[in-house]
Design a protein around this motif. Sequence first.
Motif, short mmCIF file in Angstrom:
data_model
loop_
_atom_site.label_atom_id
_atom_site.label_comp_id
_atom_site.label_asym_id
_atom_site.label_seq_id
_atom_site.Cartn_x
_atom_site.Cartn_y
_atom_site.Cartn_z
N GLN A 187 -1.86 8.72 -5.86
CA GLN A 187 -2.01 7.21 -5.71
C GLN A 187 -3.24 6.82 -6.15
OE1 GLN A 187 -1.05 5.35 -2.17
NE2 GLN A 187 -0.16 3.47 -2.93
N SER A 233 -3.48 1.33 -5.77
CA SER A 233 -2.01 1.41 -5.08
C SER A 233 -1.01 1.89 -6.17
CB SER A 233 -1.54 0.21 -4.45
OG SER A 233 -1.99 0.10 -3.14
N SER A 286 -2.04 4.31 0.82
CA SER A 286 -3.58 4.17 0.84
C SER A 286 -3.95 5.73 0.19
CB SER A 286 -4.20 3.91 2.20
OG SER A 286 -3.80 2.66 2.54
N ARG A 316 0.86 -1.07 0.09
CA ARG A 316 -0.02 0.01 -0.19
C ARG A 316 0.90 1.32 -0.12
NH1 ARG A 316 -3.69 -1.55 5.00
NH2 ARG A 316 -4.60 0.53 4.37
#
Lengths: 115, 114
Positions: free
Chosen positions: B68, B72, B51, B30
């Motif tokens: 992002q 991911s 995240s 992540r």
Amino acid sequence: AQSVTQLDSQVPVFEEAPVELRCNYSSSVSVYLFWYVQYPNQGLQLLLKYLSGSTLVKGINGFEAEFNKSQTSFHLRKPSVHISDTAEYFCAVSVQDQAGTALIFGKGTTLSVSS
Amino acid sequence: KAGVTQTPRYLIKTRGQQVTLSCSPISGHRSVSWYQQTPGQGLQFLFEYFSETQRNKGNFPGRFSGRQFSNSRSEMNVSTLELGDSALYLCASSLAGATSDTQYFGPGTRLTVL
């Protein structure tokens, strides 16, 4: 400001000789410490890391490092190097303080192993 | 598991242009971090995303930005390119985060600014 100093930019050694790559950092707060290696034409990979516990850390390929809090050092050692250890080695420090978290790399040490 | 992939591997741009680099992390990771590597300055931390949120940021001007996505994957954008932006841009992924966890690096994108 936090900083990481790799004291030798280049270290030439003969095969089967011992080697020490030196790393000092400046920090007044708790740190995590890492050594990464970059082989020619390849990406970086982790050799070893110190988060807590024993100050002697063993990594891959026979490398080890010792965390010395009083000297703010994290030197990397190998008792007997191989030609295949020729690479660039980076010391890195992560620091958590009031400003947040930062990961700081040293400028690297080129280890050249010859026969 | 497939490693970290970066696209494109090589890029040539001219001053003033903008560029977007892409990074696909290892499945399940992540955290994605970006670094700039140059002969003079070495490896410098740009930023980390976890995240979909920027968690940490290095000391770079606002021309450097990132994001992002929910899967991911991450992108880095550099606007108004300068000659000094020529560098190898590395992306790394980890499970828990760049500053305490093992990072897995991609091969990098070599950016040349003319």
